[in-house]
Design an enzyme around this catalytic site. Sequence first.
Site, short mmCIF file in Angstrom:
data_model
loop_
_atom_site.label_atom_id
_atom_site.label_comp_id
_atom_site.label_asym_id
_atom_site.label_seq_id
_atom_site.Cartn_x
_atom_site.Cartn_y
_atom_site.Cartn_z
N TYR A 157 0.97 -1.35 -0.12
CA TYR A 157 0.01 0.10 0.05
C TYR A 157 0.75 1.15 0.21
O TYR A 157 1.93 1.16 0.78
CB TYR A 157 -0.90 -0.15 1.33
CG TYR A 157 -1.65 1.12 1.49
CD1 TYR A 157 -1.50 2.10 2.59
CD2 TYR A 157 -2.97 1.65 0.54
CE1 TYR A 157 -2.41 3.38 2.67
CE2 TYR A 157 -3.39 2.78 0.56
CZ TYR A 157 -3.12 3.38 1.66
OH TYR A 157 -4.00 4.85 1.97
N ASP A 252 9.28 2.88 -0.90
CA ASP A 252 8.48 3.42 -0.28
C ASP A 252 8.63 3.08 1.27
O ASP A 252 8.18 2.07 1.78
CB ASP A 252 6.83 2.99 -0.55
CG ASP A 252 5.91 3.82 0.17
OD1 ASP A 252 4.67 3.62 0.17
OD2 ASP A 252 6.18 4.47 1.22
N LYS A 280 5.06 9.56 8.38
CA LYS A 280 5.02 8.96 9.86
C LYS A 280 6.04 9.37 10.63
O LYS A 280 5.81 10.75 11.07
CB LYS A 280 4.75 7.53 9.62
CG LYS A 280 3.62 6.85 8.82
CD LYS A 280 3.60 5.42 8.80
CE LYS A 280 2.55 4.84 7.87
NZ LYS A 280 1.32 5.04 8.54
P1 KE4 Z 1 -0.52 8.52 4.50
O1 KE4 Z 1 -1.04 9.30 3.23
O2 KE4 Z 1 -1.57 7.81 5.16
O3 KE4 Z 1 0.41 9.48 5.22
O4 KE4 Z 1 0.43 7.68 3.97
C1 KE4 Z 1 0.20 6.44 3.03
C2 KE4 Z 1 1.22 5.20 3.03
C3 KE4 Z 1 2.12 5.19 2.06
N1 KE4 Z 1 2.99 4.34 2.15
C4 KE4 Z 1 2.91 3.35 3.20
C5 KE4 Z 1 4.02 2.22 3.05
C6 KE4 Z 1 1.99 3.42 4.14
O5 KE4 Z 1 2.04 2.35 5.10
C7 KE4 Z 1 1.06 4.55 4.13
C8 KE4 Z 1 0.09 4.46 5.18
N2 KE4 Z 1 -0.22 3.45 6.06
C9 KE4 Z 1 -1.60 3.14 6.84
C10 KE4 Z 1 -1.18 1.80 7.62
N3 KE4 Z 1 -1.12 0.93 6.76
C11 KE4 Z 1 -1.98 4.35 7.28
C12 KE4 Z 1 -3.23 4.50 8.18
C13 KE4 Z 1 -4.51 4.91 7.44
O6 KE4 Z 1 -4.66 4.74 6.41
O7 KE4 Z 1 -5.24 5.42 8.34
#
Ligand code: KE4
Length: 447
Positions: A157, A252, A280
């Site tokens: 993801y 990523d 994060k």
């Molecule tokens: P954000 O747009 O949520 O800050 O980041 C997206 C993203 C991009 N790449 C990786 C590897 C990620 O894990 C994420 C976001 N992770 C999720 C949890 N698996 C965030 C939680 C959510 O979507 O509320």
Amino acid sequence: MPTAPRPPHEAHADRRTASRAAFERARAAIPGGVNSPARAFGGVGGEPIFFASARGQHLTDIDGNTYLDYIGSWGPMILGHRHPRVIAAIETALQTGTSYGAPTEAESRLAELIIGAVPSIEKVRMVSSGTEATMSAVRLARGFTGRDKLIKFAGNYHGHADSLLVAAGSSAATLGVPNSPGVTAGTAQDTIVLEYNDPEQLEAAFCTGGDTIAAVIMEPVVGNMGLVVPTQEFLDAARRLTHTHGALLVFDEVMTGFRLSLGGAQQILGVTPDLTTLGKIVGGGLPLGAYGGRRDVLNHVLPAGKVFQAGTLSGNPLAVAAGTATLEELREHSPYAQLERHGALLEQGFRAAAAKAGVPVWVARVGSMMTMFFQRGSQPVPVTGWKTASQSDTDRYGRFFWGMIDRGIYLPCSQYEALFFSSMHTDADIEATVKAAEDVLGEIAAV
Ligand code: KE4
């Protein structure tokens, strides 16, 4: 006639009446009652818990229940909640302003810290989320190479940019198909979705269309299908094939950056990508993401180059202050040896508890990221990619999740998420978590 066991989330619902009312209220105003679907408990049943406060390794919900936190806001809170150094930095920044829409020296300071920590990053651009970071990195790779195709992997993801909300297509060419309404077929067709840890499939994709591929984007250690580690063969193939065919390799590291080491996954794996995306931890829990990498590639970003990317709140002073304090703390007081020690104790404890209860599981861990996959067969099956991860017994995971909630342990609300713990977690916390897991797994085995 034996009665069916009550759904696990109902066992102690009386302890969460305020959360139930808050959820009812939220659903009237917010789609699904949450501002991100990962919080909706869809993967474990029941209703989300609403929180009132957090400190260190603990969360407190609006009913007054406290929990040991194994999500850490989905990764950012590696130092625990409200770390004094981070709070002080935010409070100091608050005294002079909250947003300028103009450059500040604090942004250069954070950029220098990122460049000093992450092996692949020579230049970096800050944005406000991980999604913005990956979306921008993909656009940059396409702008730099002049090519359209993007390779991603099932179970990885990368946020919700259209070109990344694509599932594996049914066609032999694995051309992507949208995995959300609103993503057009036109967008999806430029994304090729392959199986993680399958170097042969990656090789074949480059053989058939190598000169059309702009980039390969991957989680270098996967957290988003549960934790899956890459094989060296797969990593080497990704690095070799992108280099040979003039495509960019994008790691990523939104989740793994500053989590697995100060230099992220790439530092421990010994593979240097062309671009890295961050989120994060880099914002210390405030909205900040970043993408960076080779200087010659980053110099294509506007206004240095022609690839457009912009953001009103990019490099926001409060988020930059929180991120800078976090990275400085990680650099000056490295927590990684302690995180590794605690991770090993947790992994061994969960494995032994599952074996003792006779519950088949596959446990995967790197540092302070871990997943216990609940499996359907009698013998553990290695989880190497989405094909094996997606066979998990998610009902059993849901029972485990709620059993741990009832014992004050807050795990990820999905089998397909990694757990995280912080430098504030103590030996006693880890021991208590293992003891709770022994109890719950014993109960699950009996169902
Ligand atoms: P954000 O747009 O949520 O800050 O980041 C997206 C993203 C991009 N790449 C990786 C590897 C990620 O894990 C994420 C976001 N992770 C999720 C949890 N698996 C965030 C939680 C959510 O979507 O509320």
